[in-house]
Scaffold this motif. Sequence first.
Motif, PDB file in Angstrom:
ATOM      1  N   ALA A  21      37.321 -34.536  -6.473  1.00  0.00           N
ATOM      2  CA  ALA A  21      36.925 -35.633  -6.263  1.00  0.00           C
ATOM      3  C   ALA A  21      35.373 -35.733  -7.109  1.00  0.00           C
ATOM      4  N   ASN A  22      34.667 -34.606  -7.115  1.00  0.00           N
ATOM      5  CA  ASN A  22      33.319 -35.494  -8.381  1.00  0.00           C
ATOM      6  C   ASN A  22      33.556 -35.227  -9.399  1.00  0.00           C
ATOM      7  N   ASN A  23      34.712 -35.249 -10.148  1.00  0.00           N
ATOM      8  CA  ASN A  23      35.044 -35.476 -11.235  1.00  0.00           C
ATOM      9  C   ASN A  23      36.248 -37.324 -11.368  1.00  0.00           C
ATOM     10  N   GLY A  24      36.188 -37.660 -10.402  1.00  0.00           N
ATOM     11  CA  GLY A  24      36.970 -38.996 -10.287  1.00  0.00           C
ATOM     12  C   GLY A  24      38.108 -39.289 -10.389  1.00  0.00           C
ATOM     13  N   ASN A  25      38.585 -37.800  -9.924  1.00  0.00           N
ATOM     14  CA  ASN A  25      40.438 -37.949 -10.103  1.00  0.00           C
ATOM     15  C   ASN A  25      40.816 -37.704  -8.285  1.00  0.00           C
ATOM     16  N   GLU A  26      40.624 -38.851  -8.052  1.00  0.00           N
ATOM     17  CA  GLU A  26      41.197 -38.555  -6.686  1.00  0.00           C
ATOM     18  C   GLU A  26      41.842 -38.749  -6.212  1.00  0.00           C
ATOM     19  N   GLN A  27      42.701 -39.015  -6.709  1.00  0.00           N
ATOM     20  CA  GLN A  27      44.453 -38.377  -6.580  1.00  0.00           C
ATOM     21  C   GLN A  27      44.515 -37.491  -6.442  1.00  0.00           C
ATOM     22  N   GLY A  28      43.843 -36.969  -7.241  1.00  0.00           N
ATOM     23  CA  GLY A  28      44.857 -35.273  -7.129  1.00  0.00           C
ATOM     24  C   GLY A  28      43.821 -34.690  -6.210  1.00  0.00           C
ATOM     25  N   ALA A  29      42.292 -34.901  -5.368  1.00  0.00           N
ATOM     26  CA  ALA A  29      41.341 -34.634  -5.441  1.00  0.00           C
ATOM     27  C   ALA A  29      42.051 -34.998  -3.214  1.00  0.00           C
ATOM     28  N   TYR A  30      42.733 -36.046  -3.022  1.00  0.00           N
ATOM     29  CA  TYR A  30      43.588 -36.714  -1.787  1.00  0.00           C
ATOM     30  C   TYR A  30      44.815 -35.391  -1.674  1.00  0.00           C
ATOM     31  N   TYR A  31      45.801 -35.462  -2.492  1.00  0.00           N
ATOM     32  CA  TYR A  31      46.213 -34.581  -2.477  1.00  0.00           C
ATOM     33  C   TYR A  31      46.187 -32.965  -2.668  1.00  0.00           C
ATOM     34  N   LEU A  32      45.171 -32.761  -2.663  1.00  0.00           N
ATOM     35  CA  LEU A  32      44.668 -31.071  -2.598  1.00  0.00           C
ATOM     36  C   LEU A  32      44.559 -31.208  -0.744  1.00  0.00           C
ATOM     37  N   GLY A  33      43.075 -32.185  -0.842  1.00  0.00           N
ATOM     38  CA  GLY A  33      42.538 -32.089   0.230  1.00  0.00           C
ATOM     39  C   GLY A  33      43.585 -32.181   1.608  1.00  0.00           C
ATOM     40  N   ILE A 109      51.862 -40.443  -5.564  1.00  0.00           N
ATOM     41  CA  ILE A 109      51.469 -41.795  -5.946  1.00  0.00           C
ATOM     42  C   ILE A 109      50.082 -41.663  -7.081  1.00  0.00           C
ATOM     43  N   ALA A 110      50.253 -43.088  -7.195  1.00  0.00           N
ATOM     44  CA  ALA A 110      49.305 -42.827  -8.901  1.00  0.00           C
ATOM     45  C   ALA A 110      48.260 -43.217  -9.178  1.00  0.00           C
ATOM     46  N   SER A 111      47.784 -44.177  -7.952  1.00  0.00           N
ATOM     47  CA  SER A 111      46.411 -44.626  -7.804  1.00  0.00           C
ATOM     48  C   SER A 111      46.502 -45.294  -6.715  1.00  0.00           C
ATOM     49  N   GLY A 112      44.995 -45.380  -6.582  1.00  0.00           N
ATOM     50  CA  GLY A 112      44.771 -46.467  -4.763  1.00  0.00           C
ATOM     51  C   GLY A 112      44.397 -44.978  -3.758  1.00  0.00           C
ATOM     52  N   LEU A 113      44.562 -44.159  -4.194  1.00  0.00           N
ATOM     53  CA  LEU A 113      44.036 -42.908  -2.957  1.00  0.00           C
ATOM     54  C   LEU A 113      42.859 -42.951  -3.460  1.00  0.00           C
ATOM     55  N   LYS A 114      42.448 -42.701  -2.206  1.00  0.00           N
ATOM     56  CA  LYS A 114      40.792 -42.051  -1.868  1.00  0.00           C
ATOM     57  C   LYS A 114      40.427 -40.897  -1.422  1.00  0.00           C
ATOM     58  N   GLY A 115      40.441 -39.609  -2.478  1.00  0.00           N
ATOM     59  CA  GLY A 115      40.099 -38.941  -2.291  1.00  0.00           C
ATOM     60  C   GLY A 115      38.775 -38.170  -2.371  1.00  0.00           C
ATOM     61  N   LYS A 116      37.887 -39.179  -2.372  1.00  0.00           N
ATOM     62  CA  LYS A 116      36.838 -38.821  -1.744  1.00  0.00           C
ATOM     63  C   LYS A 116      35.967 -39.188  -0.432  1.00  0.00           C
ATOM     64  N   ASP A 117      36.999 -40.245   0.015  1.00  0.00           N
ATOM     65  CA  ASP A 117      37.286 -40.020   1.265  1.00  0.00           C
ATOM     66  C   ASP A 117      37.640 -39.284   2.468  1.00  0.00           C
ATOM     67  N   LEU A 118      38.649 -38.616   1.487  1.00  0.00           N
ATOM     68  CA  LEU A 118      39.491 -38.156   2.167  1.00  0.00           C
ATOM     69  C   LEU A 118      38.935 -36.375   2.676  1.00  0.00           C
ATOM     70  N   TYR A 119      38.286 -36.718   1.260  1.00  0.00           N
ATOM     71  CA  TYR A 119      37.259 -34.756   0.942  1.00  0.00           C
ATOM     72  C   TYR A 119      36.149 -34.691   1.853  1.00  0.00           C
ATOM     73  N   THR A 120      35.881 -35.633   2.318  1.00  0.00           N
ATOM     74  CA  THR A 120      34.126 -36.393   2.867  1.00  0.00           C
ATOM     75  C   THR A 120      34.784 -35.710   4.573  1.00  0.00           C
ATOM     76  N   ALA A 121      36.345 -36.733   5.313  1.00  0.00           N
ATOM     77  CA  ALA A 121      36.680 -36.648   5.796  1.00  0.00           C
ATOM     78  C   ALA A 121      37.147 -35.198   6.146  1.00  0.00           C
ATOM     79  N   ILE A 122      37.383 -33.909   5.004  1.00  0.00           N
ATOM     80  CA  ILE A 122      37.363 -33.010   5.762  1.00  0.00           C
ATOM     81  C   ILE A 122      36.151 -31.708   5.518  1.00  0.00           C
ATOM     82  N   ALA A 123      35.622 -31.815   4.755  1.00  0.00           N
ATOM     83  CA  ALA A 123      34.777 -31.128   4.668  1.00  0.00           C
ATOM     84  C   ALA A 123      33.037 -31.305   4.924  1.00  0.00           C
ATOM     85  N   GLY A 124      33.227 -33.085   5.154  1.00  0.00           N
ATOM     86  CA  GLY A 124      31.946 -33.237   5.304  1.00  0.00           C
ATOM     87  C   GLY A 124      31.046 -33.058   6.492  1.00  0.00           C
ATOM     88  N   ALA A 125      29.959 -33.447   7.157  1.00  0.00           N
ATOM     89  CA  ALA A 125      29.280 -32.819   8.458  1.00  0.00           C
ATOM     90  C   ALA A 125      31.147 -34.193   9.750  1.00  0.00           C
TER      91      ALA A 125
END
Length: 136
Positions: A21-33, A109-125
């Motif tokens: 997510a921090n490196n702009g790889n939204e799809q992978g971040a979404y999947y692994l999150g 899915i090759a595009s359109g996933l919001k990995g940063k949003d998912l990561y924030t939802a799993i790990a954020g406050a």
Amino acid sequence: MTRRDFQVLAELRAKEARVLANNGNEQGAYYLGGYAVECALKACISKQTRRHEFPPKIEYVREAYSHKLTSLLRLAELEEQLERDMKTNPALAANWSVVKSWNEGSRYIASGLKGKDLYTAIAGADGVLPWIKHRW
């Protein structure tokens, strides 16, 4: 696999999702999150067994081998607790609404996933993963 195996995998997948997510790889971040949450829920299911091992793959526990987070939440016997906690914590409710729609098909899915949003939802406050960790 044991409860501890799933705990380690949940931590590892969350870390990998953060890096992606921090490196702009939204799809992978979404999947692994999503897999981080799946592994955390499976750790909770494993906790219910005598030796904290994931149940063997037989007919009545087939659902435990699914990737559907809402089913795993129910099998982990956390559904009612989450409902109660979401009533008093709107941020947790918002985070669960983001996380619960994840599915393993996102790997195709090759595009359109919001990995940063998912990561924030799993790990954020008030994230879903810290909530699960209190129960695994």
